[in-house]
Design an enzyme around this catalytic site. Sequence first.
Site, short mmCIF file in Angstrom:
data_model
loop_
_atom_site.label_atom_id
_atom_site.label_comp_id
_atom_site.label_asym_id
_atom_site.label_seq_id
_atom_site.Cartn_x
_atom_site.Cartn_y
_atom_site.Cartn_z
CD GLU A 200 -2.90 -1.26 2.31
OE1 GLU A 200 -2.95 -0.32 3.12
OE2 GLU A 200 -3.60 -2.29 2.42
CD GLU A 307 -4.32 -5.88 3.23
OE1 GLU A 307 -5.12 -5.12 3.83
OE2 GLU A 307 -3.10 -5.86 3.44
#
Length: 380
Positions: A200, A307
């Site tokens: 991320e 995710e």
Amino acid sequence: MKYIATIISVALAGVFTVTGCSGGKNKASAEAEAADTVAAVTPRVQLIERLGKVRDTGKFAFGHHDDTAYGHTWRGEDGRSDVKEVTGDYPAIMNWDLGLVEWGAGKQLDGVPFELIHDEAVEQDARGGINTFSWHPRNPATKGDSWDTAGGNVVKEAVTGGSALNDTVREWIGRAADFIGSIRDAAGNRIPVVFRPWHEHTGSWFWWGGDNTDTESYRKLWHMTREVFDAKGIDNVVWAYSPDKVDTVEQYMERYPGDEYVDIMGADVYCFDGKDGLEQYAAKVKSTLSAAVSQAEARGKLAAFTETGLESITVPAWYTDVLMPLVKEFPVVYVSVWRNADNIPRHFYTPYPGHPAEESFKAFYNDSITLFAKDISEIK
């Protein structure tokens, strides 16, 4: 990388073909050479090939974080799983986090003993499932958590040789490598896992991401991570690159460390706002997964939805009416949702028995396109 098993088979066949034509090698030496070739097929290669077979089925594996370590109302109960209690089967993918392994702690950041993670990863492999690992390391400059973005461009200093932070982060990476390398089956063979470090990074909430560092330093951090793992002979890691939501391919690839460092093009996109955010979620999933899949196809890699999830599953049909239609647009090998916390009542991403989303999740499980543990155990 795409058809590794086929390539190896051709190579083995070539050993015997050349022997027969030239007469330069006897049967014993040819068999020894073939055995050496087989030995070179590392656990990493085996898992890449297996995931490639998953992709070729046109289906995807379902994953859940910390699935057997704890659930919505329980912790540390042998054999339990919220997913299994709803569907009758374990997830095909179990994700675990290494946060605090860098400190040599006995438990990771959510209180799961590393010994338990090791044992559960071995059990997941034994039932035919696959393990993936994320890592939320502490900030090496401030000693705060992963979300502590103080300390300036920590990554730049950490990748600078001769600095104290460089020594620290190399040591931390080494501890992560040692743990992953220790995961072995009953015969003592290393179990292959997916590892997605520094995830991320397109957002600025972690000390290694976004505005907290620069492109060159981030790439060097990846390179240094691989350097440490390789120096230790860790051969059971499939490497996943997983930016958070992006709008363009250019954003997705901006800090890509290079083809030699990545096996899976991942994507992390969450649905945060319930019904009001569904349209925005769909748009971000499409832009991010489109980038991941297109780059995977162009580079001979695999693609995965690494995710996602809707906290508390406030939309009961989220799995069948929101997630499934989106995933069907993109050939990803797996989709993984986050954890079901036992100590935060609202913090769960799969339903548990009695939750309003239970029936939708059962339908998701029963869909022919989804793979859970029993399904994926048949794909070798």
